[in-house]
Design an enzyme around this catalytic site. Structure first.
Site, PDB file in Angstrom:
ATOM      1  N   HIS A   1       7.574   8.210   3.940  1.00  0.00           N
ATOM      2  CA  HIS A   1       8.032   6.934   4.538  1.00  0.00           C
ATOM      3  C   HIS A   1       8.519   7.132   5.968  1.00  0.00           C
ATOM      4  O   HIS A   1       9.323   6.341   6.482  1.00  0.00           O
ATOM      5  CB  HIS A   1       9.206   6.303   3.746  1.00  0.00           C
ATOM      6  CG  HIS A   1       8.888   5.914   2.339  1.00  0.00           C
ATOM      7  ND1 HIS A   1       9.757   6.136   1.296  1.00  0.00           N
ATOM      8  CD2 HIS A   1       7.810   5.298   1.800  1.00  0.00           C
ATOM      9  CE1 HIS A   1       9.231   5.680   0.180  1.00  0.00           C
ATOM     10  NE2 HIS A   1       8.039   5.169   0.452  1.00  0.00           N
TER      11      HIS A   1
ATOM     12  N   GLU B   1       5.357  -0.808   9.007  1.00  0.00           N
ATOM     13  CA  GLU B   1       4.663   0.462   9.221  1.00  0.00           C
ATOM     14  C   GLU B   1       3.332   0.256   9.944  1.00  0.00           C
ATOM     15  O   GLU B   1       2.931   1.068  10.757  1.00  0.00           O
ATOM     16  CB  GLU B   1       4.441   1.155   7.862  1.00  0.00           C
ATOM     17  CG  GLU B   1       5.744   1.671   7.282  1.00  0.00           C
ATOM     18  CD  GLU B   1       5.726   1.834   5.771  1.00  0.00           C
ATOM     19  OE1 GLU B   1       5.774   0.793   5.073  1.00  0.00           O
ATOM     20  OE2 GLU B   1       5.674   2.973   5.295  1.00  0.00           O
TER      21      GLU B   1
ATOM     22  N   ARG C   1      -3.268   5.423   8.277  1.00  0.00           N
ATOM     23  CA  ARG C   1      -2.099   6.017   7.636  1.00  0.00           C
ATOM     24  C   ARG C   1      -2.577   7.274   6.902  1.00  0.00           C
ATOM     25  O   ARG C   1      -3.508   7.199   6.093  1.00  0.00           O
ATOM     26  CB  ARG C   1      -1.497   5.039   6.638  1.00  0.00           C
ATOM     27  CG  ARG C   1      -0.362   5.677   5.888  1.00  0.00           C
ATOM     28  CD  ARG C   1       0.110   4.798   4.769  1.00  0.00           C
ATOM     29  NE  ARG C   1       1.237   5.436   4.124  1.00  0.00           N
ATOM     30  CZ  ARG C   1       1.514   5.324   2.840  1.00  0.00           C
ATOM     31  NH1 ARG C   1       0.759   4.585   2.055  1.00  0.00           N
ATOM     32  NH2 ARG C   1       2.557   5.928   2.319  1.00  0.00           N
TER      33      ARG C   1
ATOM     34  N   ARG D   1       8.680   6.652 -10.929  1.00  0.00           N
ATOM     35  CA  ARG D   1       8.925   8.086 -10.732  1.00  0.00           C
ATOM     36  C   ARG D   1      10.357   8.437 -11.098  1.00  0.00           C
ATOM     37  O   ARG D   1      11.277   7.675 -10.791  1.00  0.00           O
ATOM     38  CB  ARG D   1       8.685   8.481  -9.267  1.00  0.00           C
ATOM     39  CG  ARG D   1       7.263   8.321  -8.801  1.00  0.00           C
ATOM     40  CD  ARG D   1       7.127   8.911  -7.390  1.00  0.00           C
ATOM     41  NE  ARG D   1       5.909   8.462  -6.760  1.00  0.00           N
ATOM     42  CZ  ARG D   1       5.860   7.846  -5.582  1.00  0.00           C
ATOM     43  NH1 ARG D   1       6.962   7.616  -4.890  1.00  0.00           N
ATOM     44  NH2 ARG D   1       4.710   7.474  -5.082  1.00  0.00           N
TER      45      ARG D   1
ATOM     46  N   ASN E   1      -5.127   1.604   5.669  1.00  0.00           N
ATOM     47  CA  ASN E   1      -4.335   2.378   4.708  1.00  0.00           C
ATOM     48  C   ASN E   1      -5.213   2.543   3.472  1.00  0.00           C
ATOM     49  O   ASN E   1      -5.326   1.631   2.659  1.00  0.00           O
ATOM     50  CB  ASN E   1      -3.047   1.616   4.396  1.00  0.00           C
ATOM     51  CG  ASN E   1      -2.147   2.365   3.435  1.00  0.00           C
ATOM     52  OD1 ASN E   1      -2.523   3.424   2.905  1.00  0.00           O
ATOM     53  ND2 ASN E   1      -0.969   1.827   3.193  1.00  0.00           N
TER      54      ASN E   1
END
Ligand code: ADP
Length: 398
Positions: free
Chosen positions: A180, A384, A91, A241, A7
């Site tokens: 996601h 993940e 990823r 965010r 990742n």
């Protein structure tokens, strides 16, 4: 078979080496401050010591080299040579409309990921650096790309088209993509297995709540809506965010605060969300702690967040005509009993309850459904990396 999962961020690279015969992690670690100075933390899972030191990492290629060196070293290693790595899974954040599933990386795939850079300018260039570094250091080892957006490619048009001039969508591909996806896919499949119901006819709401947060509505095993959009800025308020706001605020901030458009976007990405509201932290642990001590804005930040999670759950129940289960996952979803109690408490009016005793735990698979609840409530730790490793193995083995 060993699969290395990568990742890659702009200055970091996380990795996990999976033994896919047992689906266990043999070693994991993180390279940080790539291109600045460099730091590596490597954790073997075979009882050998942890390696942690500052080492020069001018580019991602040196980072991959350092990872391979540690994975194969006498002192910290878990494999004897590079040949023991059968494949690498990466990823990749934005796959645009080009990728609805994971793929073996070739030149065409590389250029398609490059074409998606305008849609994912913050992530795709870093993901590409990770892929190219692995190609350089491990030529001949098959590489697979697993996209955050892929699972949401099943969304119907009415869920992904924005009410702005349609030509923008045609010209630039500006639509809802969602993120996601790997996590929503993993926990929804786990939920179906646990509930013992077929995908066909099922209605699940998955809540991935971490630093970045998104919900997905999953009908018949397919994503039909999600809260993040063209970028991860849409939807719930997050650590830093803003999530969804009145778009007119952008011009207000620019005019009244004297900021450029780019600076306003920085504010919305980095200074907003629960950090912006609370003024305390972007980490929910700090906010929960301050709220418990009576900090008003910390409490308000949690209220805003819990309220929005509840609103989206309600919206997705309406969209699917009900739900079989609500699933909580990721850092906050897995570890915050307060969040789960508050959100489900707000849904009591719809006949949804949790068992407070069962809810009082952190970080493991649990059915926390309360007596008489019309909807099951589950906590499912996400993984993940395992999905990336599984997809990689499946693709490489054909
Ligand atoms: P990312 O989105 O970066 O993958 P994670 O899913 O790991 O993040 O979630 C990290 C966030 O989860 C932290 O910032 C923190 O807010 C939250 N979190 C982790 N553990 C707890 C906890 N015990 N209580 C409350 N929040 C937690």
């Amino acid at each position: 078979m060993n699969v290395l999962v990568i990742n890659a961020g702009s200055s970091s690279l996380k990795y996990q080496l999976f033994d896919m015969d047992t689906e266990t992690v043999a070693a994991k670690g993180i390279c940080e401050r790539i291109g600045i100075d460099g730091r590596l933390k490597h954790t073997p899972e075979n009882g050998k010591p942890v390696f942690k030191a500052d080492i020069p990492l001018p580019t991602h290629a040196e980072a991959i080299n350092a990872v391979i060196e540690k994975l194969t070293s006498e002192e910290y290693g878990v494999i004897s040579s590079l040949e023991d790595i059968s494949a690498v899974g990466h990823r990749v954040v934005h796959g645009g409309q080009k990728f609805s599933k994971s793929v073996l990386i070739d030149d065409n795939v590389l250029s398609a990921i490059t074409d998606c850079i305008p849609l994912g300018p913050l992530h795709n260039p870093a993901n590409l650096m990770g892929i190219k570094a692995c190609q350089k250091v491990m030529p001949g080892v098959p590489q697979v790309a697993v996209f955050d957006t892929a699972f949401h490619q099943t969304m119907p048009e009415h869920a992904y088209i924005y009410p702005i001039p349609y030509e923008y969508y045609e010209k630039h591909g500006w639509r809802r993509y969602g993120f996601h996806g790997t996590s929503h896919r993993y926990v929804s499949q786990k939920a179906l297995e646990f509930l013992g119901i077929p995908a066909e006819g099922s209605r699940l709401i998955t809540c991935h709540l971490g630093n970045g947060s998104s919900l997905a509505a999953i009908k018949d095993g397919k994503s039909i809506d999600t809260t993040m959009g063209l970028t991860p800025l849409e939807g719930l308020p997050m650590g830093t965010r803003s999530g969804s706001i009145d778009p007119a605020i952008i011009s207000f901030i620019a005019d009244y605060e004297g900021l450029s458009l780019q600076q306003v976007m920085e504010v919305l990405n980095k200074d907003s969300g629960v950090l912006g509201i609370s003024g305390v932290s972007s980490d929910f642990r700090d906010i929960e702690e301050e709220a418990a001590k009576g900090h008003k804005r910390a409490k308000l930040a949690l209220d805003c967040f819990y309220y929005d999670v509840t609103k989206y759950i309600g919206a997705y129940m309406a969209a699917m005509g009900g739900a079989d289960a609500i699933i909580f996952t990721a850092g906050l979803g897995e570890n915050s009993p307060e969040l789960r109690e508050d959100v489900i408490g707000r849904l009591n009016g719809l006949g949804i309850y949790i068992d407070k005793e069962k809810n009082n735990f952190k970080g493991q698979f649990r059915d926390i459904t309360g007596e008489g609840s019309k909807v099951r409530v589950l906590v499912i730790p996400t993984n993940e990396e395992l999905v990336i490793a599984r997809d990689t193995k499946e693709i490489v083995e054909g």
